[in-house]
Design a protein around this motif. Structure first.
Motif, PDB file in Angstrom:
ATOM      1  N   ASP A  23       0.808  -1.224   0.000  1.00  0.00           N
ATOM      2  CA  ASP A  23       0.000   0.000   0.000  1.00  0.00           C
ATOM      3  C   ASP A  23       0.841   1.274   0.000  1.00  0.00           C
ATOM      4  N   ASP A  24       2.167   1.142   0.050  1.00  0.00           N
ATOM      5  CA  ASP A  24       3.071   2.288  -0.114  1.00  0.00           C
ATOM      6  C   ASP A  24       3.654   2.388  -1.525  1.00  0.00           C
ATOM      7  N   TRP A  25       3.387   1.436  -2.377  1.00  0.00           N
ATOM      8  CA  TRP A  25       3.949   1.449  -3.728  1.00  0.00           C
ATOM      9  C   TRP A  25       3.499   2.702  -4.486  1.00  0.00           C
ATOM     10  N   ALA A  26       4.413   3.308  -5.180  1.00  0.00           N
ATOM     11  CA  ALA A  26       4.078   4.447  -6.042  1.00  0.00           C
ATOM     12  C   ALA A  26       3.110   4.008  -7.135  1.00  0.00           C
ATOM     13  N   PHE A  27       3.294   2.785  -7.649  1.00  0.00           N
ATOM     14  CA  PHE A  27       2.386   2.278  -8.682  1.00  0.00           C
ATOM     15  C   PHE A  27       0.963   2.265  -8.167  1.00  0.00           C
ATOM     16  N   TYR A  28       0.748   1.753  -6.967  1.00  0.00           N
ATOM     17  CA  TYR A  28      -0.607   1.706  -6.397  1.00  0.00           C
ATOM     18  C   TYR A  28      -1.134   3.120  -6.152  1.00  0.00           C
ATOM     19  N   ARG A  29      -0.342   3.953  -5.521  1.00  0.00           N
ATOM     20  CA  ARG A  29      -0.800   5.286  -5.103  1.00  0.00           C
ATOM     21  C   ARG A  29      -1.017   6.240  -6.289  1.00  0.00           C
ATOM     22  N   LYS A  30      -0.111   6.219  -7.264  1.00  0.00           N
ATOM     23  CA  LYS A  30      -0.147   7.233  -8.324  1.00  0.00           C
ATOM     24  C   LYS A  30      -0.736   6.748  -9.645  1.00  0.00           C
ATOM     25  N   GLN A  31      -0.716   5.446  -9.879  1.00  0.00           N
ATOM     26  CA  GLN A  31      -1.194   4.956 -11.161  1.00  0.00           C
ATOM     27  C   GLN A  31      -2.473   4.124 -11.022  1.00  0.00           C
ATOM     28  N   SER A  33      -4.588   3.117  -8.231  1.00  0.00           N
ATOM     29  CA  SER A  33      -5.757   3.430  -7.402  1.00  0.00           C
ATOM     30  C   SER A  33      -6.589   4.584  -7.954  1.00  0.00           C
ATOM     31  N   SER A  34      -6.013   5.405  -8.781  1.00  0.00           N
ATOM     32  CA  SER A  34      -6.756   6.542  -9.326  1.00  0.00           C
ATOM     33  C   SER A  34      -7.430   6.210 -10.661  1.00  0.00           C
ATOM     34  N   SER A  35      -7.302   4.980 -11.107  1.00  0.00           N
ATOM     35  CA  SER A  35      -7.928   4.604 -12.374  1.00  0.00           C
ATOM     36  C   SER A  35      -9.411   4.296 -12.157  1.00  0.00           C
ATOM     37  N   TYR A  36      -9.967   3.448 -12.914  1.00  0.00           N
ATOM     38  CA  TYR A  36     -11.380   3.086 -12.999  1.00  0.00           C
ATOM     39  C   TYR A  36     -12.230   3.386 -11.762  1.00  0.00           C
ATOM     40  N   ARG A  37     -11.838   2.925 -10.610  1.00  0.00           N
ATOM     41  CA  ARG A  37     -12.545   3.173  -9.356  1.00  0.00           C
ATOM     42  C   ARG A  37     -11.520   3.206  -8.233  1.00  0.00           C
ATOM     43  N   LYS A  38     -11.951   3.440  -7.047  1.00  0.00           N
ATOM     44  CA  LYS A  38     -11.030   3.503  -5.907  1.00  0.00           C
ATOM     45  C   LYS A  38     -10.678   2.071  -5.480  1.00  0.00           C
ATOM     46  N   TYR A  39      -9.548   1.592  -5.956  1.00  0.00           N
ATOM     47  CA  TYR A  39      -9.095   0.252  -5.601  1.00  0.00           C
ATOM     48  C   TYR A  39      -8.546   0.243  -4.180  1.00  0.00           C
ATOM     49  N   LYS A  40      -8.709  -0.876  -3.509  1.00  0.00           N
ATOM     50  CA  LYS A  40      -8.190  -1.077  -2.152  1.00  0.00           C
ATOM     51  C   LYS A  40      -6.852  -1.796  -2.237  1.00  0.00           C
ATOM     52  N   ALA A  41      -6.051  -1.675  -1.163  1.00  0.00           N
ATOM     53  CA  ALA A  41      -4.729  -2.301  -1.163  1.00  0.00           C
ATOM     54  C   ALA A  41      -4.506  -3.078   0.125  1.00  0.00           C
ATOM     55  N   LEU A  42      -3.886  -4.233  -0.015  1.00  0.00           N
ATOM     56  CA  LEU A  42      -3.411  -4.981   1.134  1.00  0.00           C
ATOM     57  C   LEU A  42      -2.176  -4.293   1.700  1.00  0.00           C
ATOM     58  N   ASP A  43      -1.826  -4.643   2.923  1.00  0.00           N
ATOM     59  CA  ASP A  43      -0.648  -4.037   3.535  1.00  0.00           C
ATOM     60  C   ASP A  43       0.653  -4.612   2.987  1.00  0.00           C
ATOM     61  N   LEU A  44       0.749  -5.930   2.908  1.00  0.00           N
ATOM     62  CA  LEU A  44       2.028  -6.566   2.565  1.00  0.00           C
ATOM     63  C   LEU A  44       1.869  -7.663   1.526  1.00  0.00           C
ATOM     64  N   PHE A  45       2.875  -7.743   0.662  1.00  0.00           N
ATOM     65  CA  PHE A  45       3.113  -8.919  -0.172  1.00  0.00           C
ATOM     66  C   PHE A  45       4.394  -9.547   0.358  1.00  0.00           C
ATOM     67  N   ALA A  46       4.368 -10.841   0.596  1.00  0.00           N
ATOM     68  CA  ALA A  46       5.567 -11.536   1.062  1.00  0.00           C
ATOM     69  C   ALA A  46       5.748 -12.795   0.223  1.00  0.00           C
ATOM     70  N   VAL A  47       6.947 -12.945  -0.333  1.00  0.00           N
ATOM     71  CA  VAL A  47       7.257 -14.109  -1.159  1.00  0.00           C
ATOM     72  C   VAL A  47       8.198 -15.009  -0.366  1.00  0.00           C
ATOM     73  N   LEU A  81      -8.690  -9.136  -3.800  1.00  0.00           N
ATOM     74  CA  LEU A  81      -8.961  -9.156  -5.239  1.00  0.00           C
ATOM     75  C   LEU A  81      -8.414  -7.916  -5.945  1.00  0.00           C
ATOM     76  N   ASP A  82      -8.560  -6.746  -5.328  1.00  0.00           N
ATOM     77  CA  ASP A  82      -8.021  -5.526  -5.930  1.00  0.00           C
ATOM     78  C   ASP A  82      -6.496  -5.563  -6.006  1.00  0.00           C
ATOM     79  N   SER A  83      -5.855  -6.076  -4.959  1.00  0.00           N
ATOM     80  CA  SER A  83      -4.389  -6.144  -4.957  1.00  0.00           C
ATOM     81  C   SER A  83      -3.886  -7.132  -5.991  1.00  0.00           C
ATOM     82  N   LEU A  84      -4.575  -8.271  -6.112  1.00  0.00           N
ATOM     83  CA  LEU A  84      -4.186  -9.237  -7.138  1.00  0.00           C
ATOM     84  C   LEU A  84      -4.374  -8.657  -8.535  1.00  0.00           C
ATOM     85  N   ALA A  85      -5.416  -7.863  -8.711  1.00  0.00           N
ATOM     86  CA  ALA A  85      -5.663  -7.249 -10.021  1.00  0.00           C
ATOM     87  C   ALA A  85      -4.543  -6.289 -10.416  1.00  0.00           C
ATOM     88  N   ALA A  86      -3.798  -5.780  -9.443  1.00  0.00           N
ATOM     89  CA  ALA A  86      -2.739  -4.806  -9.720  1.00  0.00           C
ATOM     90  C   ALA A  86      -1.395  -5.441 -10.048  1.00  0.00           C
TER      91      ALA A  86
END
Length: 169
Positions: A23-31, A33-47, A81-86
């Motif tokens: 949820d701190d990614w520039a991609f999420y914040r600037k590209q 989440s501001s598209s089609y609708r207000k997408y939600k974000a998970l806190d962490l991705f861990a591999v 689902l929104d985070s996976l879509a991103a």
């Protein structure tokens, strides 16, 4: 050890994991989440080293009660689902090269797991009630997220259910 702070909770992952605060990614914040609708974000991705992608959301209700109208499990499902879509658009279109590479690592995974880290007051009181039974939330998440992870987890720092990371308050 990778240590990441999420709303006052300190997540500690082993060195061989790759972890990012999505949820701190520039991609999420600037590209994204501001598209089609207000997408939600998970806190962490861990591999994990076994190429499992862990989708992690942290909620801390020890000091403040939940005031949102949508149920916790519906909010969680939407964030997953929104985070996976991103992920795919981030791999292709992210301006930050680290985010682009991390998204590629996520797409290379063979398994998806979902975790809701839910902190509540240790004891039920009128001022700070334990509003959720973790087993009930987990069951509702299982119903909504079955195609993503048929066995999502709802954990807290005192009951991590064998996960390979730790959370400290």
């Amino acid at each position: 050890m990778h240590v990441i702070d999420v709303d006052g909770l300190s997540f500690e992952f082993p060195d061989d994991w790759k972890v990012s605060k999505y949820d701190d990614w520039a991609f999420y914040r600037k590209q994204f989440s501001s598209s089609y609708r207000k997408y939600k974000a998970l806190d962490l991705f861990a591999v994990a080293p076994d190429r499992t992608l862990w989708l992690i959301e942290a909620k801390d209700f020890r000091q403040h009660q939940r005031k949102k109208q949508v149920s916790l499990w519906e909010e969680m499902a939407q964030k997953v689902l929104d985070s996976l879509a991103a992920i795919l658009p981030a791999k292709v279109n992210a301006n930050d090269l680290d985010e682009k590479a991390f998204a590629q690592g996520c797409l290379d995974c063979h398994r998806l797991r979902v975790v809701l880290h839910l902190e509540q007051p240790a004891r039920h009181s009128k001022l700070f009630p334990r509003a959720f039974r973790p087993a009930d939330v987990q069951q509702k998440m299982r119903q909504l997220l079955k195609p993503v992870d048929p066995h999502p987890k709802v954990v807290e720092s005192t009951a991590m259910q064998g996960l390979q990371w730790q959370v400290k308050r």
